[in-house]
Design a protein around this motif. Structure first.
Motif, mmCIF file in Angstrom:
data_model
loop_
_atom_site.group_PDB
_atom_site.id
_atom_site.type_symbol
_atom_site.label_atom_id
_atom_site.label_comp_id
_atom_site.label_asym_id
_atom_site.label_seq_id
_atom_site.Cartn_x
_atom_site.Cartn_y
_atom_site.Cartn_z
ATOM 1 N N VAL A 112 0.981 -1.196 0.090
ATOM 2 C CA VAL A 112 -0.047 -0.132 -0.216
ATOM 3 C C VAL A 112 0.759 1.175 0.017
ATOM 4 C CG1 VAL A 112 -1.779 1.116 1.088
ATOM 5 C CG2 VAL A 112 -1.733 -1.427 1.362
ATOM 6 N N PRO A 113 0.693 2.050 -0.719
ATOM 7 C CA PRO A 113 1.806 3.240 -0.774
ATOM 8 C C PRO A 113 1.197 4.347 0.119
ATOM 9 C CG PRO A 113 -0.194 3.421 -2.470
ATOM 10 C CD PRO A 113 -0.294 2.135 -1.894
ATOM 11 N N ASP A 114 1.924 5.469 0.070
ATOM 12 C CA ASP A 114 1.633 6.515 1.201
ATOM 13 C C ASP A 114 0.130 6.781 1.116
ATOM 14 O OD1 ASP A 114 4.314 6.190 2.013
ATOM 15 O OD2 ASP A 114 5.224 7.895 0.860
ATOM 16 N N ASP A 115 -0.454 7.686 2.085
ATOM 17 C CA ASP A 115 -1.607 8.311 2.090
ATOM 18 C C ASP A 115 -1.910 9.036 0.871
ATOM 19 O OD1 ASP A 115 -1.611 6.784 4.340
ATOM 20 O OD2 ASP A 115 -2.124 8.444 5.644
ATOM 21 N N ALA A 116 -0.630 9.786 0.292
ATOM 22 C CA ALA A 116 -0.990 10.764 -0.621
ATOM 23 C C ALA A 116 -1.192 10.131 -2.099
ATOM 24 C CB ALA A 116 0.459 11.700 -0.793
ATOM 25 N N ALA A 117 -0.905 8.895 -2.087
ATOM 26 C CA ALA A 117 -1.233 8.123 -3.529
ATOM 27 C C ALA A 117 -2.413 7.167 -3.207
ATOM 28 C CB ALA A 117 -0.116 7.576 -3.861
ATOM 29 N N VAL A 118 -3.041 7.083 -2.168
ATOM 30 C CA VAL A 118 -4.339 6.503 -2.055
ATOM 31 C C VAL A 118 -5.576 7.153 -2.472
ATOM 32 C CG1 VAL A 118 -5.778 5.122 -0.501
ATOM 33 C CG2 VAL A 118 -3.185 5.064 -0.217
ATOM 34 N N ILE A 119 -6.460 6.690 -3.189
ATOM 35 C CA ILE A 119 -7.538 6.958 -3.725
ATOM 36 C C ILE A 119 -8.583 6.643 -2.909
ATOM 37 C CG2 ILE A 119 -8.943 7.711 -5.911
ATOM 38 C CD1 ILE A 119 -6.365 6.843 -7.315
ATOM 39 N N VAL A 120 -9.451 7.655 -2.262
ATOM 40 C CA VAL A 120 -10.666 7.180 -1.243
ATOM 41 C C VAL A 120 -11.885 7.244 -2.256
ATOM 42 C CG1 VAL A 120 -11.786 7.555 0.660
ATOM 43 C CG2 VAL A 120 -9.498 7.919 0.653
ATOM 44 N N ILE A 121 -12.518 6.248 -2.638
ATOM 45 C CA ILE A 121 -13.701 6.157 -3.400
ATOM 46 C C ILE A 121 -14.881 6.348 -2.596
ATOM 47 C CG2 ILE A 121 -14.840 4.990 -5.115
ATOM 48 C CD1 ILE A 121 -12.209 3.563 -6.038
ATOM 49 N N HIS A 122 -14.931 5.471 -1.563
ATOM 50 C CA HIS A 122 -16.054 5.586 -0.796
ATOM 51 C C HIS A 122 -15.867 5.666 0.767
ATOM 52 C CE1 HIS A 122 -19.598 3.025 1.064
ATOM 53 N NE2 HIS A 122 -19.881 4.192 1.198
ATOM 54 N N ARG A 123 -16.426 6.405 1.554
ATOM 55 C CA ARG A 123 -16.179 6.433 2.813
ATOM 56 C C ARG A 123 -17.551 6.010 3.662
ATOM 57 N NH1 ARG A 123 -13.752 10.967 0.846
ATOM 58 N NH2 ARG A 123 -11.596 11.410 1.614
ATOM 59 N N GLY A 124 -17.512 4.840 4.172
ATOM 60 C CA GLY A 124 -18.810 4.037 4.567
ATOM 61 C C GLY A 124 -18.527 4.474 6.098
ATOM 62 N N PRO A 125 -19.889 4.127 7.045
ATOM 63 C CA PRO A 125 -19.692 4.126 8.548
ATOM 64 C C PRO A 125 -18.994 3.006 8.994
ATOM 65 C CG PRO A 125 -21.957 3.038 7.503
ATOM 66 C CD PRO A 125 -21.268 3.508 6.502
ATOM 67 N N GLY A 126 -18.545 3.528 10.182
ATOM 68 C CA GLY A 126 -17.811 2.358 11.022
ATOM 69 C C GLY A 126 -16.449 1.888 10.376
ATOM 70 N N GLY A 127 -15.694 2.729 9.790
ATOM 71 C CA GLY A 127 -14.377 2.501 9.097
ATOM 72 C C GLY A 127 -14.568 1.521 7.912
ATOM 73 N N THR A 128 -15.805 1.644 7.056
ATOM 74 C CA THR A 128 -15.643 0.852 5.918
ATOM 75 C C THR A 128 -15.805 1.789 4.771
ATOM 76 O OG1 THR A 128 -18.246 1.137 5.802
ATOM 77 C CG2 THR A 128 -17.558 -0.889 7.253
ATOM 78 N N GLY A 129 -15.570 0.933 3.515
ATOM 79 C CA GLY A 129 -15.640 1.903 2.491
ATOM 80 C C GLY A 129 -14.668 1.133 1.173
ATOM 81 N N GLU A 130 -14.239 1.923 0.270
ATOM 82 C CA GLU A 130 -13.345 1.276 -0.932
ATOM 83 C C GLU A 130 -12.363 2.393 -1.239
ATOM 84 O OE1 GLU A 130 -17.180 0.264 -0.707
ATOM 85 O OE2 GLU A 130 -17.194 1.580 -2.465
ATOM 86 N N LEU A 131 -11.245 1.761 -1.217
ATOM 87 C CA LEU A 131 -9.820 2.711 -1.439
ATOM 88 C C LEU A 131 -9.333 1.828 -2.812
ATOM 89 C CD1 LEU A 131 -8.165 2.676 1.844
ATOM 90 C CD2 LEU A 131 -9.728 4.409 0.945
ATOM 91 N N ALA A 132 -8.489 2.838 -3.539
ATOM 92 C CA ALA A 132 -7.799 2.307 -4.824
ATOM 93 C C ALA A 132 -6.551 2.731 -4.968
ATOM 94 C CB ALA A 132 -8.489 2.327 -5.901
#
Length: 259
Positions: A112-132
């Motif tokens: 997993v790269p640094d936070d600056a190179a992570v793309i947050v697609i979806h932020r769900g409740p309770g720490g769920t979601g999708e990253l790319a």
């Protein structure tokens, strides 16, 4: 007396000579007139000598000149790597996304790269979601976090696709009796949403469409989309997913889903 005779004879001889000269001049033919143009002789073409083969020194000079000319461009091959993608706008990770990022790093063996190179697609409740994240414009990694479980998939984008502007539509692994779909679309035309022939609302069980924009150093942009639906259920009248400007549309269940 003898002296006078000699003088008379000499005079007579001189006079005779003059008369002979005059007679000769009067008897000479007059000069011929100039020839008319038609009578002038025509020039005869003289064949030019055949060129001689170049000498070895000349051939060497020609070869040197040819080698000094610009070389042809190299054959076109695969484009060079574009470098990692960077998120744009709301796709950038924030301090509030810390639980989501930590869950991904704990739950995957992928780099997993640094936070600056992570793309947050979806932020769900309770720490769920999708990253790319995308190390270049030909490969991607998608991480889906649900109920403290992370499912990560890293694959290359297909080299060809059926629809203009749509690089990928794939169905992820089932998560909590639902399937997360992932799409990669050329250009930044978000936001994306349902729009189609059946109704404005999603088909039963279809979750909302989430999207984020990734940009590369070359200036190229890609839209990354995720949406959910029940597992193995195909509802008649599934809508198209379209960009806000309707420049790009594709079926929610596209022809090459699942690859």
């Amino acid at each position: 007396m003898r002296r006078g005779r000699r003088t008379t004879a000499g005079a007579a001889a001189a006079a005779g000579c003059w008369l002979a000269v005059l007679a000769t001049a009067s008897c000479a033919m007059p000069p011929a007139p100039p020839l008319s143009p038609r009578a002038l002789p025509t020039a005869t073409a003289v064949p030019s000598p055949s060129p001689k083969p170049p000498s070895p020194s000349a051939s060497a000079s020609a070869s040197a000149s040819a080698s000094a000319s610009p070389e042809p461009p190299p054959e076109s091959g695969p484009p060079p790597e574009s470098g990692p993608a960077e998120p744009v706008g709301e796709g950038r990770a924030t301090a509030a996304d810390r639980p989501l990022l930590e869950a991904v790093r704990r739950g995957t063996d992928a780099a997993v790269p640094d936070d600056a190179a992570v793309i947050v697609i979806h932020r769900g409740p309770g720490g769920t979601g999708e990253l790319a994240w995308m190390p270049d414009d030909r490969n991607y990694c998608l991480a889906v976090v649900r109920e403290a479980r992370t499912d990560t998939s890293c694959k290359p984008l297909p080299s060809s696709w059926a629809r203009i502007g749509v690089r990928l539509v794939t169905a992820g692994r089932p998560v909590s009796a639902r399937t997360v779909f992932f799409a990669v679309v050329d250009g930044g035309h978000g936001p994306y949403g349902y729009q189609g022939t059946a109704a404005a609302a999603p088909a039963p069980g279809m979750g909302p469409v989430h999207d984020a924009t990734a940009v590369f150093a070359s200036g190229r942009t890609l839209s990354l989309l995720t949406y959910e639906r029940p597992i193995a259920i195909s509802t008649p009248g599934d809508q198209y997913i379209c960009s806000a400007d309707n420049a790009i549309c594709f079926p929610a269940l596209d022809a090459y889903s699942g690859h």
